[in-house]
Design a protein around this motif. Structure first.
Motif, PDB file in Angstrom:
ATOM      1  N   SER A 208      27.524  88.380 101.467  1.00  0.00           N
ATOM      2  CA  SER A 208      27.124  88.726 100.100  1.00  0.00           C
ATOM      3  C   SER A 208      26.032  89.808 100.070  1.00  0.00           C
ATOM      4  CB  SER A 208      26.700  87.475  99.334  1.00  0.00           C
ATOM      5  OG  SER A 208      25.988  86.641 100.182  1.00  0.00           O
ATOM      6  N   ASP A 209      25.395  90.105 101.232  1.00  0.00           N
ATOM      7  CA  ASP A 209      24.423  91.200 101.250  1.00  0.00           C
ATOM      8  C   ASP A 209      25.064  92.527 101.627  1.00  0.00           C
ATOM      9  OD1 ASP A 209      22.347  89.492 100.640  1.00  0.00           O
ATOM     10  OD2 ASP A 209      22.095  88.923 102.748  1.00  0.00           O
TER      11      ASP A 209
ATOM     12  N   LYS B  86      16.353  76.181  99.925  1.00  0.00           N
ATOM     13  CA  LYS B  86      15.802  77.540  99.980  1.00  0.00           C
ATOM     14  C   LYS B  86      14.732  77.626 101.058  1.00  0.00           C
ATOM     15  CE  LYS B  86      16.001  79.432  95.278  1.00  0.00           C
ATOM     16  NZ  LYS B  86      17.287  78.941  94.994  1.00  0.00           N
TER      17      LYS B  86
ATOM     18  N   SER C 274      18.382  82.925 100.178  1.00  0.00           N
ATOM     19  CA  SER C 274      19.690  83.282  99.605  1.00  0.00           C
ATOM     20  C   SER C 274      20.430  82.066  99.046  1.00  0.00           C
ATOM     21  CB  SER C 274      20.556  83.958 100.650  1.00  0.00           C
ATOM     22  OG  SER C 274      20.788  83.046 101.694  1.00  0.00           O
TER      23      SER C 274
ATOM     24  N   HIS D  93      21.516  79.374  96.589  1.00  0.00           N
ATOM     25  CA  HIS D  93      21.454  79.117  95.152  1.00  0.00           C
ATOM     26  C   HIS D  93      22.653  78.272  94.765  1.00  0.00           C
ATOM     27  CE1 HIS D  93      23.776  82.868  95.590  1.00  0.00           C
ATOM     28  NE2 HIS D  93      24.549  82.309  94.677  1.00  0.00           N
TER      29      HIS D  93
END
Ligand code: SER
Length: 581
Positions: free
Chosen positions: A206-207, A456, A462, A464
Motif C-alpha cells: 500500500s506504500d 499500531k 500503518s 488501521h
C-alpha cells in the motif's frame, strides 16, 4: 455451444482444471462488497499459496461492479457480469498464454486475424518494455503495425491499490463494418478490447513498494457480455442472445417495446438480474440499509421506479416473472439459483410490497417541492428516505430529471443524527442485550479502539481498521499487515490493552467540526462519508477516532482482553478475533 462452454472446454483440453465460480460476496475480504474480477478470489494463490486444483485453472466468475451503477441505462454497462478467465500459477508464462488466447480466438471462435490488434506494456523506470509478448504476437502473425506499446494507465493491472500485479497485453477486435485500417490506433473506439492477459510478476504494497513475486503468474479476463456482443455483431450489449428471453418477457408484461424505451428497459433488466444473483448468493443477503443489503435495496427499488416509467402495474408480480426467466437462463451454470429460488423470490416480493406502497407518495413530494423551488433540502431528502423508502441515490436521480439539486450534506447530517438517536433508544430498550449495542457489544466496541491503538504500537503506524464486526461473543478486527503475528506480538498487544484497562482511562466524547477533528489527529476511515460536524471518541490519550459510538465511559469496565484467534483474512490483511473475560 455457448461461449462459456467453449471457453472452459478449450482450456480444459490444455490441461487446466475448471474451478467453480466463487460467491459474489467475498468470504474473506471485508474491503470489498462484491467480487469485481475473476482473479479476486485467487489472490492468495497468485501470491504463492498452493491451489488445491493445481497450477492451471479456468473458470467463469460472477462479478458485480458498482462503479458503473450510475451508467446503467446505456448500451454497454452492467452491474452484474461474468468474467471468463484462465490462470497459470507459476506454470506457463507469456508465450504460452498468448498462443492459447490466439488459438481460442482464431480457431475456436473463428475470428479472422485481420480483425485483431494488440497492446503491450511499454515499460517504465522499474519494469522493462514487454518485448517477449510483442515477439510472441508477431510470431503468430500479428503485424507490427497492429501492436501498440502503452504505459501504466493502460497496460498494467493491479486489483485496487495494492496486491499482485504486472504488465498486461490486451486484445482488441475491429467491431465496425468500415474497412479495417492497416495500423492499429488504440484511440479509435471501433477497436474494442475483448481480452486481457496480465502477467503477474510483482507485488505492490500500500506504500507503493514493488517486489517480485515468488512465482510468475498469468491472469486473464474476458468479459462475457462484451465478447458475445462482438461475436453477434451488435453494438448494444442488451441486444445479444444473453438478454433476449428477459427482454421479451419484459416486452410482453409491459406491452411496450424495447425500441423507444431503451433506458428503462436496460435498467430493469440489469437490476433484476443483479438482484437475483445477489439474493441467491450463499451469504443470503436481504435488502437493508447497509453494505450489500443496501445495494440490493437500491437495485430493486430503482427497477420498480423504472417499471412505473413504463406504466407497468408496480403491484403486480412482474419482478417474480422476470426473476424466473433469469433463474431459468442461468441455473445450469449456477446451482445456487435453483437452491435459493424461494428465498430470492421472497426477497424481491417483500421489497416490492414495501416500496410500491410508498413510491407514489414520495413522487408527490417531488411534484410539490418542484412547484416552488429547484432544491430538495436535507430534511426533505431524509424524509423521503426514512418515510417513503427513497434511497438517496434515487432522490438524486429524481431531482436531476427535474433539474433540481439535493442538499446531500444536509441529508447526511440528518441521517447520522437519526442513527445516534436510534442507537441511544435501542440501548435503553434492550439493556439485557437482545438487539444491537447491548452492554457487552458496547464494551467490545470500545475494546476495538484499544486493539487498534495497541496494534499500531506493536506492528506499526500503518495499522488501521479495514473491517470490524461485533457480536455478543467477540470482536473481530481486520487490518493491513503483511505477516502472521508472532506469539510474542500477540502477547504484547494483549498486555498493552490490559495495561490500559487497568489504568482505568476515561472515554470522552466531543462534537467537533470535521476539519478540526482531522487536524487534531483523530483517526477516520471514510472522511467523505461524514457530515461537517462529527463525534470524536478519545480514550485517555491513547486513542482518538471519529465514531458514532456508543462506548463505555471508563475502560475499567472492560475486564480482561484476550486474543482468541489471529488468521489471514485475505492477501495482506490479518484478522483478529478477541474476547473480554
Ligand atoms: N484481472 C484482469 C481483469 O480484471 C484479468 O483477469 O481484467
Amino acid at each position: 455451444m455457448n461461449l462459456k462452454d467453449l471457453f472452459i472446454n478449450f482450456f480444459v483440453s490444455k490441461g487446466h482444471k475448471q474451478i467453480p465460480s466463487a460467491p459474489l460476496v467475498p468470504e474473506n475480504d471485508p474491503s470489498v462488497l462484491f467480487n469485481t474480477a475473476g482473479m479476486q478470489p485467487l489472490i492468495p494463490y497468485l501470491m504463492g499459496e498452493p491451489h488445491p486444483y493445481g497450477k492451471r485453472l479456468c473458470d467463469y466468475q460472477k462479478c458485480v461492479r458498482l462503479t458503473d451503477l450510475d451508467s446503467i441505462g446505456d448500451k454497454t454497462h452492467h452491474t452484474f457480469f461474468e468474467m471468463l478467465g484462465n490462470w497459470s500459477l507459476g506454470d506457463y508464462f507469456k508465450k504460452e498464454s498468448i498462443s492459447y488466447s490466439f488459438e481460442f480466438l482464431t480457431s475456436v471462435l473463428k475470428i479472422p486475424v485481420e480483425r485483431l490488434a494488440i497492446t503491450v506494456y511499454k515499460g517504465d523506470e522499474k519494469i522493462p518494455r514487454d518485448d517477449v509478448s510483442a515477439e510472441a504476437w508477431r510470431s503468430l502473425g500479428i503485424p507490427e503495425k497492429r501492436i501498440a506499446y502503452l504505459g501504466k494507465e493502460d497496460n498494467f493491472w493491479i486489483p485496487g491499490d495494492s496486491g499482485p500485479c504486472g504488465g498486461d497485453t490486451e486484445i482488441f477486435y475491429w467491431r465496425s463494418t468500415d474497412p479495417i485500417p492497416e495500423a492499429f490506433d488504440p484511440e479509435d473506439d471501433r477497436w474494442v478490447e475483448i481480452w486481457n492477459n496480465v502477467f503477474m510478476e510483482y507485488h505492490q504494497d500500500s506504500d507503493g513498494n514493488v517486489t517480485e513475486l515468488s512465482q510468475k503468474n498469468v491472469d486473464t479476463g474476458m468479459g462475457l457480455e462484451r465478447v458475445v456482443a462482438v461475436l453477434e455483431g451488435v453494438e448494444d450489449n442488451y441486444l445479444t442472445t444473453i438478454w433476449k428471453p428477459i427482454k421479451e418477457k419484459l416486452e410482453s408484461i409491459s406491452g411496450k417495446t424495447y425500441e423507444g424505451n431503451e433506458t428503462s428497459f436496460r435498467i430493469i433488466m440489469d437490476h433484476v438480474r443483479t438482484s437475483v444473483f445477489i439474493a441467491a448468493d450463499p451469504a443470503h443477503i436481504r435488502p437493508s440499509n447497509t453494505d450489500q443489503g443496501y445495494i440490493l435495496r437500491r437495485l430493486i427499488r430503482r427497477a420498480i421506479r423504472h417499471a412505473r416509467n413504463l406504466e407497468m402495474d408496480i403491484h403486480s408480480n412482474f419482478l417474480e416473472e422476470l426473476a424466473n426467466v433469469v433463474i431459468d437462463e442461468y441455473k445450469v451454470y449456477y446451482h445456487e439459483l435453483t437452491e435459493n429460488k424461494d428465498f430470492v423470490l421472497e426477497v424481491l416480493k417483500q421489497e416490492q410490497i414495501k416500496f410500491a406502497r410508498t413510491l407514489e407518495k414520495g413522487l408527490k413530494i417531488f411534484e410539490k417541492v418542484a412547484q416552488k423551488s429547484d432544491f430538495i433540502d436535507g430534511e426533505t431528502a431524509f424524509h423521503l428516505y426514512d418515510t417513503f423508502g427513497f434511497p438517496i441515490e434515487l432522490t438524486k436521480e429524481e431531482a436531476s430529471s427535474r433539474h433540481m439539486k439535493v442538499d446531500e450534506e444536509g441529508f447526511e447530517r440528518k441521517f447520522l443524527e437519526h442513527q445516534e438517536k436510534s442507537r441511544t433508544a435501542s440501548k435503553g430498550k434492550f439493556k439485557g442485550g437482545l438487539s444491537g449495542n447491548s452492554e457487552i457489544e458496547t464494551k467490545y466496541h470500545t475494546a476495538t479502539h484499544l486493539l487498534n491503538a495497541a496494534l499500531k504500537e506493536v506492528i506499526g503506524p500503518s495499522v488501521h481498521q479495514l473491517g470490524s464486526n461485533i457480536t455478543e461473543e467477540r470482536l473481530r478486527f481486520d487490518f493491513p499487515c503483511d505477516h502472521k503475528l508472532t506469539e510474542e506480538e500477540k502477547e504484547k498487544v494483549e498486555n498493552l490493552v490490559n495495561k490500559w484497562i487497568e489504568e482505568a482511562l476515561p472515554v470522552t466524547k466531543e462534537i467537533m467540526k470535521k476539519e478540526d477533528a482531522i487536524k487534531s489527529g483523530a483517526e477516520c476511515m471514510f472522511i467523505e462519508k461524514y457530515p461537517d460536524e462529527v463525534t470524536v471518541y478519545s480514550i485517555g490519550n491513547i486513542s482518538k477516532e471519529l465514531c458514532g459510538g456508543p462506548h463505555v465511559s471508563n475502560i475499567k469496565e472492560l475486564g480482561h482482553f484476550k486474543i482468541k484467534k489471529e488468521e489471514s483474512s485475505s492477501a495482506g490483511v490479518r484478522r483478529i478475533k478477541g474476547v473480554l473475560e
